[in-house]
Design an enzyme around this catalytic site. Sequence first.
Site, PDB file in Angstrom:
ATOM      1  N   ARG A  97       0.930  -1.135   0.005  1.00  0.00           N
ATOM      2  CA  ARG A  97      -0.016  -0.086   0.033  1.00  0.00           C
ATOM      3  C   ARG A  97       0.674   1.315  -0.029  1.00  0.00           C
ATOM      4  O   ARG A  97       0.566   2.114  -0.545  1.00  0.00           O
ATOM      5  CB  ARG A  97      -0.875   0.097   1.284  1.00  0.00           C
ATOM      6  N   ASN A 151     -10.672  -4.490  -0.405  1.00  0.00           N
ATOM      7  CA  ASN A 151     -10.769  -3.447  -1.258  1.00  0.00           C
ATOM      8  C   ASN A 151      -9.681  -3.884  -2.317  1.00  0.00           C
ATOM      9  O   ASN A 151      -8.994  -4.752  -2.433  1.00  0.00           O
ATOM     10  CB  ASN A 151     -10.030  -2.192  -0.455  1.00  0.00           C
ATOM     11  N   CYS A 173     -19.098  -2.644   2.441  1.00  0.00           N
ATOM     12  CA  CYS A 173     -18.113  -1.317   2.639  1.00  0.00           C
ATOM     13  C   CYS A 173     -18.612  -0.742   3.714  1.00  0.00           C
ATOM     14  O   CYS A 173     -20.072  -0.889   4.197  1.00  0.00           O
ATOM     15  CB  CYS A 173     -18.218  -0.669   1.409  1.00  0.00           C
ATOM     16  N   HIS A 203     -17.027   3.260  -3.131  1.00  0.00           N
ATOM     17  CA  HIS A 203     -16.185   4.369  -2.999  1.00  0.00           C
ATOM     18  C   HIS A 203     -16.765   5.469  -4.093  1.00  0.00           C
ATOM     19  O   HIS A 203     -16.037   6.401  -4.346  1.00  0.00           O
ATOM     20  CB  HIS A 203     -14.833   4.143  -2.894  1.00  0.00           C
ATOM     21  N   TYR A 257     -15.166   9.744  -0.094  1.00  0.00           N
ATOM     22  CA  TYR A 257     -14.181   9.502  -1.237  1.00  0.00           C
ATOM     23  C   TYR A 257     -14.483  10.454  -2.443  1.00  0.00           C
ATOM     24  O   TYR A 257     -13.567  10.621  -3.259  1.00  0.00           O
ATOM     25  CB  TYR A 257     -14.167   8.142  -1.704  1.00  0.00           C
TER      26      TYR A 257
END
Length: 445
Positions: A97, A151, A173, A203, A257
Amino acid sequence: MGKKGIKIVTIGGGSSYTPEFVEGLIKRYQEVPVRELWLVDIEAGREKLEIVGQLAKRMVEKAELPMQIHLSLNRKEALKDADFVTTQLRVGLLDARIKDERIPLKHGMIGQETNGAGGLFKALRTIPVLLDITKDIQELCPKAWLINFTNPAGMVTEALLKYSDHNKVVGVCNVPINMKFSIASLLNEEPDDVHISFGGLNHMLYGLDVHVKGTSRMKEVMELMSHTDTQLTMQNIIPLPWEENFLQALQAIPSPYHRYYYKTEEMLKKELAEYQQGKTRAEVVKEMENELFELYKDPDLNIKPPQLANRGGAYYSDSACNLISSIYTDKGDIQTLNVKNNGSITSLPADAVVEVNCVVTGHGPIPLSIGPLPTPIQGLVSQIKSFELTAVEAAVTGSYQQALLALCINPLVTDDIKAKIILDEMLEAHKEYLPQFLNRNQKNS
């Protein structure tokens, strides 16, 4: 599902989120009697699995419930005869990440876990692994529901429903439930009395209307969002306020988001400042995780520590456990989930995965009809869906060209030449987890 209780398998069981999930199961034990919870991880996650697994056992012991906790590095052993499988894994761990965030930022573009180039590469690493897991599910527990929290949840669910033989897949989510609690707080109402009509993608979700006890309060919500210091956001997203006139014209409630798309310049500026200081969100999360696991090691700790709320996954257990409960009990309540569209949003492909309100039954979620999305939001949602579909194809086929095309479709990637540079650099950085791209001759495929 057995009368003596159900069996749940959590893949990615060494996650820092696991205590939240265990707490959710404990709270709901009377309606969802879990006989066995198997926490499964890979060799690289052995230490964390052991730490979090022992905490889970102490939590169950404190609750005085006959729920057996099993820890395993053998996925096939764990999956046999499971009723539900949940996935909460991170291919490449947090170090991957960090690369997802830092490499795009180095080239002056948004670096984020599920948006833009970072979101693409998380999908490219994750989708083949989840497809492999569904093969084991089909073999060992074909009647099990796969509840995916991994995700990017929308793209992963899209890939599983399109390319696997297992069709009992639902993506969850925590964004919808976070938005619901925030809006209830704005209105000074109880969350159970607030109903939000959601529509969009994971998102990329909008609130289309808000009802409290049967009365629409949408206009009031838009006013409050325009004039209040309380911004709808989450731990992992900077709470930048919305421009009042824009919000009033949009007449839809953006998710946290959406700041990446409507406030790109300001979000990028803040991310670049963090990048220069060596403190991207991923690096902050890695520090948090280390602190959490130090807490988890305490042999006297037998509850979910409150510090976990800072991790960004608040209400995850409510989302996942509510879904399991409603399928198990054939409850027929309404939840916001990632499912095959099937005509719910008529302005998107019928076989595409969308995030919408669903009635949850013993046979799974049934999406509620929305019709076409309002014109102001339709364009951006369609663009992101095009990105997702292209990204999924790239993940499954290993096509270099499809991966590049996906990047260029995404509105957070602003130049095709830079996109190719980022793609090449990220393919190299993540090559250990991208076997489908090892033959770079696929540039011509």
